[in-house]
Design an enzyme around this catalytic site. Structure first.
Site, PDB file in Angstrom:
ATOM      1  N   ASP A  82     -10.466   2.338  -3.535  1.00  0.00           N
ATOM      2  CA  ASP A  82     -11.021   2.074  -2.206  1.00  0.00           C
ATOM      3  C   ASP A  82     -12.537   2.070  -2.263  1.00  0.00           C
ATOM      4  O   ASP A  82     -13.199   1.717  -1.295  1.00  0.00           O
ATOM      5  CB  ASP A  82     -10.554   3.144  -1.210  1.00  0.00           C
ATOM      6  CG  ASP A  82      -9.226   2.758  -0.589  1.00  0.00           C
ATOM      7  OD1 ASP A  82      -8.758   1.639  -0.843  1.00  0.00           O
ATOM      8  OD2 ASP A  82      -8.653   3.573   0.147  1.00  0.00           O
ATOM      9  N   ASP A 116       0.831  -1.203   0.000  1.00  0.00           N
ATOM     10  CA  ASP A 116       0.000   0.000   0.000  1.00  0.00           C
ATOM     11  C   ASP A 116       0.872   1.262   0.000  1.00  0.00           C
ATOM     12  O   ASP A 116       2.084   1.204   0.272  1.00  0.00           O
ATOM     13  CB  ASP A 116      -0.884  -0.039   1.259  1.00  0.00           C
ATOM     14  CG  ASP A 116      -2.177   0.742   1.106  1.00  0.00           C
ATOM     15  OD1 ASP A 116      -2.284   1.549   0.163  1.00  0.00           O
ATOM     16  OD2 ASP A 116      -3.077   0.554   1.957  1.00  0.00           O
TER      17      ASP A 116
HETATM   18  C1  DGJ Z   1      -5.791   1.998   1.756  1.00  0.00           C
HETATM   19  C2  DGJ Z   1      -6.110   0.779   0.937  1.00  0.00           C
HETATM   20  O1  DGJ Z   1      -6.515   1.142  -0.330  1.00  0.00           O
HETATM   21  C3  DGJ Z   1      -7.165  -0.028   1.685  1.00  0.00           C
HETATM   22  O2  DGJ Z   1      -7.545  -1.130   0.901  1.00  0.00           O
HETATM   23  C4  DGJ Z   1      -6.601  -0.469   2.994  1.00  0.00           C
HETATM   24  O3  DGJ Z   1      -5.533  -1.346   2.776  1.00  0.00           O
HETATM   25  C5  DGJ Z   1      -6.155   0.740   3.788  1.00  0.00           C
HETATM   26  N1  DGJ Z   1      -5.299   1.594   3.045  1.00  0.00           N
HETATM   27  C6  DGJ Z   1      -5.461   0.302   5.053  1.00  0.00           C
HETATM   28  O4  DGJ Z   1      -4.928   1.348   5.723  1.00  0.00           O
END
Ligand code: DGJ
Length: 742
Positions: free
Chosen positions: A546, A476
């Protein structure tokens, strides 16, 4: 095929689909004669560059008005010698501070096959030949090598540029784009993929006009705001007809791309590292290689351009052993638990998912340090023993012993002030001396331009991975870079920071993927803030957004699939009301959308009703049956109407055809809807849904009539004989049709 015609001094790169013609002009510069559908090879195409004289235009030769750089269609335009459009590069001679350079054609070389690079992503393969054209600047002794790689059988050319300082004086490369090309006219629409967090890569199409139009990023990542891709299509081109040129940058950092249309209607298209946040010092004998651009031409519409991108990316860019392997169906705990979990709750989620047919459990953010919210612990890559008393090491073993795969989340580039890492190495974060810090999600970015930092993170990740049973890693990256400054670089090299940062990211990826070749990597950056060909070189799939709302995901899918293969698009079914939009859609709709991608679930399956669990089992069974077709077949966006999205996937052997049809809002008393399929064989296809048989030509020319929508006949008991399947009633509905060739 790559030919050099000595007499006319023209290079012709061609295969059965495309031609690309470059000429060496009288002043030693290169011009672009043509790029498009294949034309037959011949000795002299120089007439394609008409030489005109225009008063006021700068001329390269004394007493000769006919050679004016301003009217040339340049191949890699320089700065300050009579071309007034956007230059492809600016090279400063530091001994004089002059930014004028004059590269002249010197020689060429043809190289068979193309090797992978380890320090930055690059297209590779044995089905590629590369033409390297070398140009030299006599005054500075600098060398410029323009590389053009053409595939034997794909409608695509890959370009890059390399600068070498063969002189004695130090040079400063202030701008170095990866490609520039001048098109004859300006009859184009510009396609770009725009967005923001949670609404990434929406398709945005505008006609171009005189002047400059650019997209780009200076955020440190390629960004959700503009994807490092654009296309130029003819105004009449649609998904399955007409001409389109696509450009995709193999890079994950700051970029610029755009068009510069001049007063003679010539369109210059360009793409590369963003010059505002870049420069590179070249001491004697040093060199700089730009990232590559994948250029695609299609005369069969935008979907065909997309298929060529998918083909190149899957076969010639993704280095992972999973490039062609169907991806495991996963359950991710993020939207189910956020930071609030312990070993028991995780095992409950994983075991329920396993029972329903899910193949891999992914433990997301919150397993390390003292991470109970987003204010702490990034950088401390060791287990939180309160949540996981025996650590990730034991949890991963329990899960893999049950027969499931296990995946783990990291955010390697980041650090919180509240962390052991920051306590021990406060100088490792990116910050400008004397300036206040700017935060993003309460976190700071580590200086990946510093090898010590990358070494440290590699070692801490390597330890966890080696001690656990890990099949998958989600990488991430949740903030943009501010106060850019590299403390380990001298002041004259500060503008190298952003590029060095991304090279540091690639270095870590390279080390981890080399050490752990069996781990499947998924890239992520707050969803799709870094969805690009650079990332795909190391990670064959990327979390697309997201936003897990099915309706929003349709727009994300349409835009993302414009360049990136379906097997690279991370997509999950989540709970409703949806966490990002508060919208409620059916479990069917959510799965029918998430299936066009890697597919998985991101919710607590334990709280579903028995009926919903049964539906999940059916969805998983369906996906397992068609996963290979979905992830390896040819994908088409069918021309959709407003409110309706249609996609088609055809297996490589053309034996299975899937049609995905989605309706956003219900219309009152609607008419019938049919969808015309494309590119089928004219054989008989059986539709598994309605058991009817159709010829391919029938489905292509009349189309498939979709299920009857609800027409408002209620109460049902008053209308005996009228029935609806039930799945196309109301807003947000979907149908997936399967056809088998007889
Ligand atoms: C952002 C990501 O896109 C999410 O899927 C998740 O992993 C969060 N961060 C966790 O902090």
């Amino acid at each position: 095929m790559i030919k050099f015609h000595e007499k006319s001094k023209t290079f012709h790169l061609y295969n059965e689909h495309i031609s690309y013609l470059i000429a060496v002009e009288a002043n030693g510069q290169l011009s672009n004669l043509y790029f498009g559908k294949q034309i037959k090879d011949k000795e002299d195409y120089s007439y394609l560059m008409t030489k005109r004289s225009v008063i006021l235009a700068p001329c390269s030769f004394h007493n000769n008005l006919s050679f004016t750089p301003e009217l040339l269609r340049h191949e890699y335009p320089d700065y300050g010698r009579g071309d007034y459009k956007t230059p492809a590069f600016i090279l400063e001679d530091k001994s004089t501070c002059s930014e004028v350079s004059a590269f002249k054609y010197d020689s060429y070389k043809i190289i068979k096959g193309k090797e992978k690079l380890s320090y930055q992503p690059s297209v590779f393969g044995t089905d590629i030949n590369t033409l390297e054209i070398t140009l030299k600047d006599d005054l500075t002794n600098a060398t410029l090598v323009l590389a053009y790689s053409i595939f034997d059988n794909k409608s695509s050319i890959v370009r890059s540029a390399k600068f070498i300082n063969n002189g004695k004086n130090e040079l400063n490369l202030k701008k170095a784009l990866s490609m520039s090309i001048d098109f004859y006219d300006k009859d184009f629409d510009f396609i770009q993929l725009d967005g923001a967090w949670s609404r990434e890569r929406h398709i945005n199409i505008n006609s171009i006009t005189t002047g400059v139009h650019t997209i780009g990023s200076t955020r440190g990542s390629s960004s959700a705001m503009h994807n490092p891709f654009f296309a130029l299509k003819r105004q009449t081109t649609n998904e399955n007809n007409g001409e389109v040129y696509g450009f995709s940058l193999v890079y994950s950092g700051n970029f610029i791309a755009g068009v510069d249309v001049d007063n003679y209607d010539v369109t210059r298209a360009f793409m590369g590292i963003h010059p505002d946040t870049f420069s590179w010092n070249l001491k004697s004998n040093e060199e700089f290689l730009t990232p590559e651009v994948i250029m695609v031409y299609s005369d069969k519409g935008i979907s065909n351009m997309s298929q060529t991108f998918h083909n190149v990316i899957k076969n010639n860019l993704i280095t992972s052993k999973y490039a062609h392997t169907p991806r495991p169906i996963l359950i991710n705990n993020w939207e189910a638990t956020y930071f609030d979990f312990n070993e028991k709750s995780i095992l409950d989620i994983a075991m329920q998912a396993k029972e329903l047919g899910v193949e891999m459990f992914v433990l997301d953010d919150g397993w390390f340090g003292k991470r109970n919210d987003d204010t702490s612990s990034l950088g401390d890559w060791y287990s939180d023993k309160i949540k996981l008393p025996d650590g990730v090491e034991a949890l991963s073993k329990k899960i893999t012993d049950s027969g499931m795969k296990f995946g783990l989340w990291f955010e390697p580039e980041m650090c919180n002030i509240e962390s052991e890492l920051y306590k021990n190495h406060p100088d490792w974060i990116i910050s400008t001396p004397g300036r206040d810090l700017t935060y993003g999600r309460n976190q700071l970015v580590l200086d990946f331009s510093n090898k010590d930092v990358v070494d440290f993170i590699y070692n801490s990740m390597e330890k966890v991975i080696s001690n656990s049973k890990i099949d998958y890693i989600k990488w991430d990256m949740n903030r943009n870079i501010t106060e850019s400054y590299a403390k380990n670089l001298p002041k004259e090299n500060q503008k190298e920071f952003f590029h060095r940062y991304i090279l540091g990211v690639y270095d870590l990826f390279n080390r981890l993927t080399t050490k752990f070749p069996n781990i499947l990597f998924e890239a992520c950056a707050s969803g799709g803030n870094r969805f690009d060909c650079g990332m795909l070189y190391y990670a064959p799939q990327i979390w697309a957004s997201d936003n897990t709302d099915a309706i929003e995901r349709l727009s994300v899918l349409s835009g993302t699939s414009m360049v990136y293969p379906i097997s690279s698009i991370g997509s999950h079914v989540s709970a409703c009301p949806n966490h990002q939009l508060r919208r409620t859609t059916s479990l069917k709709m959510r799965a029918d959308v998430a299936m066009i991608g890697t597919f998985g679930y991101e919710l607590n399956l334990n709280i579903l009703s028995d009926e919903e669990k049964k539906t999940v089992v059916e969805q998983i069974e369906f996906f397992k049956e068609y996963r290979e077709v979905i992830q390896t077949g040819d994908f088409y966006r069918l021309d959709s109407k407003p409110n309706y999205f249609y996609y088609q996937i055809v297996s490589k052997d053309k034996n299975t055809v899937l049609l995905f049809a989605y309706k956003v809002l219900a219309t009152a008393n609607p008419g019938m809807k049919k969808v015309r399929l494309v590119n089928l064989l004219d054989d008989t296809y059986t539709c598994i849904n309605n058991k009817k048989e159709y010829y391919g030509s029938e489905l292509e020319n009349f189309g498939l009539e979709l299920e009857v929508e609800f027409t408002g006949l209620l109460p049902a008991k008053n209308y005996p004989g009228v029935s609806y399947s039930g799945s196309d009633i109301g807003d947000f509905t979907s149908q997936v049709y399967v056809f088998k060739r007889k």
